[in-house]
Design an enzyme around this catalytic site. Structure first.
Site, short mmCIF file in Angstrom:
data_model
loop_
_atom_site.label_atom_id
_atom_site.label_comp_id
_atom_site.label_asym_id
_atom_site.label_seq_id
_atom_site.Cartn_x
_atom_site.Cartn_y
_atom_site.Cartn_z
N CYS A 1 25.95 21.93 5.86
CA CYS A 1 24.50 21.80 6.03
C CYS A 1 24.13 21.69 7.52
O CYS A 1 24.30 22.64 8.26
CB CYS A 1 23.95 20.64 5.20
SG CYS A 1 22.15 20.67 5.05
N HIS B 1 25.40 22.50 0.05
CA HIS B 1 26.22 21.30 -0.09
C HIS B 1 27.28 21.53 -1.17
O HIS B 1 27.00 21.34 -2.35
CB HIS B 1 25.35 20.10 -0.49
CG HIS B 1 24.48 19.61 0.61
ND1 HIS B 1 24.93 18.71 1.55
CD2 HIS B 1 23.20 19.90 0.94
CE1 HIS B 1 23.96 18.46 2.41
NE2 HIS B 1 22.91 19.17 2.07
N GLU C 1 29.68 19.70 -1.94
CA GLU C 1 29.98 18.43 -2.60
C GLU C 1 28.95 18.08 -3.67
O GLU C 1 29.15 17.16 -4.46
CB GLU C 1 30.10 17.30 -1.56
CG GLU C 1 28.79 16.79 -1.00
CD GLU C 1 28.14 17.66 0.06
OE1 GLU C 1 27.12 17.21 0.63
OE2 GLU C 1 28.63 18.78 0.34
#
Length: 195
Positions: free
Chosen positions: A77, A176, A178
């Protein structure tokens, strides 16, 4: 394997830590030069604003350290944006690893920030092994990196832009991983095992 997450004032570190723990890795969160240099892999996460993040990195000489890393390094990001040449966000000179610029989305019809799920395509490099064109990932951002020779994945929002970049040992994702479910978990796994 030793994985270091770079600690600075713009890190989204807990969700990154959990994603690594799910594949059996307990990362270290650090801003210490020796610990970062001795890691097998480095993750450079980020949420927030470019200028204050760069000021923080410079104050701790992390800007110099990141550019000199030789091991595989993944920006996430804001981490991707800070690895580019320049950001329009508060007219910020960045690390200059990737030869592209970061611009603000301008749209009368689409919401800014770009927030939510979107697909990625034109996938290249081992970071995307086992993934399909048009797999979905999760975004939250108002600025984007322009397309360039180092683009390894593309997303269309307002117009096509760099969803992901790669140069030498440096990889980066605007989305993202994650927070991107099974697809994102696979990308993190690929970074650890394939890159």
């Amino acid at each position: 394997m030793k994985v270091a997450i770079i600690k600075y004032n713009a890190g989204n570190v807990q969700s990154v830590r959990y994603a690594l723990q799910r594949i059996g890795i307990e990362p270290i969160l650090t801003d210490q030069k020796e610990e970062i240099l001795s890691a097998d892999k480095v993750i450079f996460p980020g949420v927030g604003e470019a200028k204050s993040a760069m000021d923080y990195l410079k104050a701790r000489n992390l800007d110099v350290l990141i550019k000199e890393l030789k091991q595989p390094t993944l920006g996430i990001c804001l981490g991707l944006q800070l690895m580019c040449q320049h950001s329009e966000e508060r007219d910020t000179d960045c690390l200059g690893i990737f030869d592209t610029h970061v611009k603000k989305f301008e749209s009368d019809s689409l919401k800014v920030p770009h927030m939510g799920w979107n697909n990625i395509h034109d996938l290249k490099t081992p970071l995307y092994t086992g993934l399909e064109d048009n797999d979905y990932v999760y975004y939250v951002h108002s600025y984007y990196a322009e397309l360039c020779e180092e683009t390894i994945a593309v997303t269309d929002y307002v117009h096509p832009y760099s969803a992901s970049l790669h140069k030498d040992n440096f990889y980066a994702a605007q989305f993202h991983p994650e927070k991107s479910g099974d697809v994102g978990q696979k990308i993190i796994q690929n970074f650890i095992t394939e890159c």
